[in-house]
Design a protein around this motif. Structure first.
Motif, PDB file in Angstrom:
ATOM      1  N   ASP A  46       0.828  -1.213   0.000  1.00 42.57           N
ATOM      2  CA  ASP A  46       0.000   0.000   0.000  1.00 42.57           C
ATOM      3  C   ASP A  46       0.858   1.256   0.000  1.00 42.57           C
ATOM      4  O   ASP A  46       0.545   2.235  -0.681  1.00 42.57           O
ATOM      5  N   ILE A  62      -8.381   4.347   2.954  1.00 41.82           N
ATOM      6  CA  ILE A  62      -7.755   3.030   2.800  1.00 41.82           C
ATOM      7  C   ILE A  62      -7.471   2.413   4.166  1.00 41.82           C
ATOM      8  O   ILE A  62      -7.762   1.230   4.399  1.00 41.82           O
ATOM      9  N   LYS A 108      -9.328  -0.992   5.447  1.00 41.21           N
ATOM     10  CA  LYS A 108      -8.496  -2.169   5.739  1.00 41.21           C
ATOM     11  C   LYS A 108      -8.635  -2.586   7.199  1.00 41.21           C
ATOM     12  O   LYS A 108      -8.694  -3.775   7.496  1.00 41.21           O
TER      13      LYS A 108
END
Length: 146
Positions: free
Chosen positions: A83, A111, A115
């Protein structure tokens, strides 16, 4: 079981193979379609792409025999690194209104939140499935003792 140093040497080897493959591929495409010179930023982009690919591969496809704990730790480390490489590539090289520098910070936060939620749900679901499996095993053992 494989030792950590050997595991990292496999990772570096795979990273170099991915970098080499992407470099040859880019050279072929540029030779066929362009008369310009190759800019240094292309090599940085190739390295970031190969790094992200290799990290995702090591996070999601474990081909080496390692302990369960090491496998879990490497999953999280490699997934986070992948990432980071993708976000770094977006920050350095993506142009246009979709990747404005001001949009990148909320993008990273989204993100991280998504996650975290997915990992938490996976963990809870894994615990629930393990509990159900243990109950069924206990029922099976009790039924076999009769």
């Amino acid at each position: 079981m494989i030792k950590t140093g050997k595991y990292l040497s496999f990772f570096v080897k795979d990273l170099l193979v991915a970098c080499g493959f992407l470099t040859v591929l880019a050279a072929i495409v540029l030779a066929l379609n362009s008369t310009e010179t190759v800019h240094g930023s292309l090599f940085v982009q190739l390295f970031l792409g190969a790094s992200a690919f290799t990290c995702f591969r090591y996070a999601l496809v474990n081909t080496h025999e390692v302990e369960k704990r090491v496998q879990t730790i490497s999953f999280y480390i490699f997934f986070i690194l992948a990432d980071v490489f993708v976000i770094l590539w977006l920050w350095l090289f993506a142009d246009g209104p979709l990747m404005d520098k001001g949009v990148l910070v909320p993008f990273v936060i989204v993100i991280l939140v998504v996650k975290t939620m997915v990992y938490t749900m996976m963990h809870i679901d894994g615990k629930r499935e393990a509990k159900q499996l243990n109950q069924k095993l206990d029922e099976y053992h009790k039924g076999g003792d009769k």
